[in-house]
Design an enzyme around this catalytic site. Structure first.
Site, short mmCIF file in Angstrom:
data_model
loop_
_atom_site.label_atom_id
_atom_site.label_comp_id
_atom_site.label_asym_id
_atom_site.label_seq_id
_atom_site.Cartn_x
_atom_site.Cartn_y
_atom_site.Cartn_z
N LEU A 82 27.78 -14.56 9.36
CA LEU A 82 27.46 -15.81 10.03
C LEU A 82 26.70 -16.73 9.07
O LEU A 82 25.65 -16.37 8.55
CB LEU A 82 26.59 -15.56 11.26
N ARG B 41 15.01 -26.33 8.45
CA ARG B 41 13.68 -26.19 7.85
C ARG B 41 13.69 -26.06 6.33
O ARG B 41 12.64 -26.09 5.69
CB ARG B 41 12.95 -25.00 8.47
N GLY C 238 26.19 -21.08 19.10
CA GLY C 238 25.50 -19.80 19.22
C GLY C 238 26.18 -18.69 18.44
O GLY C 238 27.32 -18.83 17.99
N ASP D 272 22.00 -15.64 5.81
CA ASP D 272 20.65 -15.99 5.37
C ASP D 272 19.71 -14.79 5.41
O ASP D 272 18.49 -14.95 5.37
CB ASP D 272 20.10 -17.16 6.21
N ASN E 266 15.59 -7.43 17.29
CA ASN E 266 16.96 -7.45 16.80
C ASN E 266 17.01 -8.14 15.45
O ASN E 266 16.60 -9.29 15.32
CB ASN E 266 17.80 -8.22 17.83
N ALA F 53 15.49 -28.30 -53.80
CA ALA F 53 14.88 -28.97 -52.65
C ALA F 53 15.34 -30.42 -52.54
O ALA F 53 15.54 -31.08 -53.55
CB ALA F 53 13.37 -28.91 -52.77
C1 UD1 Z 1 19.42 -14.39 16.40
C2 UD1 Z 1 19.51 -13.36 17.52
C3 UD1 Z 1 18.13 -12.72 17.71
C4 UD1 Z 1 17.65 -12.10 16.41
C5 UD1 Z 1 17.66 -13.14 15.32
C6 UD1 Z 1 17.35 -12.50 14.00
C7 UD1 Z 1 21.20 -14.15 19.06
C8 UD1 Z 1 21.44 -14.83 20.32
N1 UD1 Z 1 19.93 -14.02 18.70
O1 UD1 Z 1 18.49 -15.40 16.78
O2 UD1 Z 1 18.22 -11.71 18.71
O3 UD1 Z 1 16.36 -11.57 16.58
O4 UD1 Z 1 18.97 -13.75 15.21
O5 UD1 Z 1 17.16 -13.50 13.04
O6 UD1 Z 1 22.12 -13.71 18.40
N2 UD1 Z 1 24.73 -18.99 13.34
C9 UD1 Z 1 26.01 -19.48 13.25
N3 UD1 Z 1 26.49 -20.22 14.28
C10 UD1 Z 1 25.75 -20.49 15.40
C11 UD1 Z 1 24.44 -19.99 15.45
C12 UD1 Z 1 23.95 -19.24 14.42
O7 UD1 Z 1 26.72 -19.25 12.29
O8 UD1 Z 1 26.28 -21.18 16.29
C13 UD1 Z 1 24.23 -18.19 12.23
C14 UD1 Z 1 23.07 -18.86 11.49
O9 UD1 Z 1 23.54 -19.62 10.41
C15 UD1 Z 1 22.25 -17.68 11.03
C16 UD1 Z 1 22.50 -16.63 12.11
O10 UD1 Z 1 23.70 -17.00 12.74
O11 UD1 Z 1 22.71 -17.15 9.82
C17 UD1 Z 1 21.36 -16.52 13.10
O12 UD1 Z 1 21.14 -17.75 13.70
P1 UD1 Z 1 19.68 -18.17 14.13
O13 UD1 Z 1 19.77 -19.45 14.92
O14 UD1 Z 1 18.79 -18.12 12.97
O15 UD1 Z 1 19.25 -16.95 15.05
P2 UD1 Z 1 18.77 -16.97 16.53
O16 UD1 Z 1 19.88 -17.42 17.42
O17 UD1 Z 1 17.48 -17.65 16.61
#
Ligand code: UD1
Ligand code: CA
Length: 456
Positions: free
Chosen positions: A10, A17, A80, A104, A168, A422
């Site tokens: 993902l 940030r 999501g 990441d 998680n 030189a």
């Molecule tokens: C998610 C988890 C959470 C976990 C946390 C760990 C879910 C709902 N929640 O949180 O339980 O503790 O990660 O860091 O899964 N991303 C996409 N597309 C999207 C959303 C996110 O590609 O639509 C990717 C982001 O780029 C990132 C990763 O997924 O690499 C996590 O996304 P982020 O928003 O940081 O995590 P949370 O949803 O806050």
């Protein structure tokens, strides 16, 4: 790995940030994009497919990583983590389990991922970690028999659930044949209005598919990068681990917190590295090599017994045994030094060979040249290799002695054993032996007055 495996990474999030125009996963850790670290960890598992979900930052991510073993699926808009994985479904082998990684979370080790694969079998696997401060993470819910019952996001959690410190990491393993069905069943009726991947845990339990939790052995491998400060934090963890590995191999580091390896550093025995050195690409150091403080070495190979004095920059060159370089020397691409070659301060060597025992000790430029053995090049000597349009070669044969402040106007050859006086501008070939110099008279005007300011 005997069973086939899909990996989905993902990487669609925007990383607000980071305060950068660049997609977050392209930021560098140890000289390599974050996503590159994750892809390497995935490749170590030898999966059948790797699919990267991208979105924010347009085509920059696929353009940076295009490779035959990778596929890319665009997620636009980003609704999501569950919605993200859904975009990968057409790219996956539906008979194989699917491992979800985050672009990441760069320091995850393939050993830990293998543990998750082994422990999970055909069920759902969740990589968790116990944190002192679980703020911001999804919490792992367990029943009285310690079985996982669900994952609740912080924004949806009750105060009791928020007190749970097992969280998680986001890294998850899903059984192949169920993924598409579960993802299609996800709803976004939660605090963030997102399709949560974590909800598949409840769907799995409802389908009587076992859910296994594996706790990561160390916290750092589950850490994500959301800000420049976290990026710097993970960089230091990564560098310190590399430093520890080098010390275990016997390398002496003046300070393991002051070394940066952005690539691979292979070192022989009894190598000593002083503070603030940076190693880029593939660097090889032979036995008994000493590197002084504040040196940058990039894609170079250094022979046994070489001594690199402080403040040198060496890029894409090859040094034979027992060379002494620096302080303040610059070795540029295509430099090939034999044994016992000395390059001193403010000397630049580019695309040139220097034979055994030759010395260029002060303030010189040697470019596009072939220098024989036991040649001494005096201070301030320059090979004039560029005529404004073309580069030309200078050949200096064995045992030549070049005085100070000489210009060698290429193409030109100085024959074996010749001496160049030189201040000579050499613009015609010099035969072997003997002395060459320009005829310039030295004049003396005994009554000459230096200009002086009026009134003084
Ligand atoms: C998610 C988890 C959470 C976990 C946390 C760990 C879910 C709902 N929640 O949180 O339980 O503790 O990660 O860091 O899964 N991303 C996409 N597309 C999207 C959303 C996110 O590609 O639509 C990717 C982001 O780029 C990132 C990763 O997924 O690499 C996590 O996304 P982020 O928003 O940081 O995590 P949370 O949803 O806050
Ligand atoms: Ca989110």
């Amino acid at each position: 790995m005997t069973k086939a495996l899909n990996v989905v990474v993902l990487a669609a999030g925007m990383g607000k940030r980071m305060r950068s125009r660049q997609p977050k996963v392209l930021h560098l850790l140890a000289g390599k994009p974050l996503l590159g670290h994750v892809i390497d960890a995935a490749r170590a598992l030898q999966p059948a497919r790797i699919c990267v979900i991208y979105g924010h930052g347009g085509e920059a991510v696929p353009e940076a990583f295009r490779a035959p073993d990778l596929s890319f699926a665009r997620q636009e808009p980003q609704l999501g983590t569950g919605h993200a994985v859904q975009q990968a479904v057409p790219h996956l082998d539906d008979q194989a389990a699917t491992l979800i990684l985050y672009g990441d979370v760069p320091l995850v080790r393939s050993e830990t991922l293998s543990e998750l694969l082994k422990a999970t079998g055909d069920g759902v696997g969740v990589l968790s970690v116990v944190l002192d401060d679980p703020t911001g993470y999804g919490r792992i819910l367990r029943d009285s028999e310690h079985r996982i019952t669900g994952i609740v996001e912080e924004k949806d959690a009750s105060p009791e659930q928020r007190a749970i410190r097992e969280v998680n990491t986001g890294i998850m393993l899903l059984p192949g044949n169920r993924v598409a069905t579960w993802l299609a069943a996800l709803k976004n009726d939660n605090a963030q209005g997102e399709y949560y991947l974590t909800d598949v845990v409840r769907l799995a339990i409802a389908d009587r598919v076992p859910v296994t939790g594996v706790c990561a052995p160390v916290e750092w491998e589950t850490l994500g990068v959301n800000s420049k400060s976290q990026l710097a934090h993970l960089e230091r963890i990564y560098q310190r681990r590399q430093a520890d590995t080098l010390m275990e191999q016997g390398v002496t580091l003046a300070d393991p917190n002051r070394i940066d390896i952005r690539g691979s550093l292979v070192a022989g025995t009894d190598v000593r590295i002083d503070v603030n050195c940076v190693f880029e690409g593939d660097v090889r150091l032979g036995n008994d090599v000493t590197i002084g403080p504040n040196c940058v070495l990039s894609n170079v190979s250094i022979g046994d017994g070489c001594e690199i004095l402080p403040f040198c920059h060496l890029a894409e060159g090859e040094l034979g045994e027992r060379c002494r370089i620096g302080p303040f020397s610059r070795i540029r691409p295509g430099a090939r030094l034999g044994e016992d070659v000395h390059i001193g301060n403010f000397v630049e060597v580019k695309a040139s060979e220097l034979g055994d025992g030759s010395k260029v000790n002060h303030l010189a430029y040697i470019g596009d040249s072939v220098v024989g053995r036991n040649v001494n090049v005096g201070a301030g000597t320059i090979t004039c290799n560029y005529d404004g349009a073309y580069k030309h070669r200078t050949i200096i044969e064995d045992d030549v002695h070049i005085g100070s402040d000489v210009q060698l106007v290429a193409p030109v050859t100085v024959g074996r054993g010749a001496t160049v006086g030189a201040g000579t501008t050499v613009w015609k070939d010099v035969p072997p032996g003997g002395l060459v110099l320009n005829s310039k008279d030295q004049l003396h005007r005994p009554n000459w007055k230096r200009p002086s300011k009026k009134g003084s």
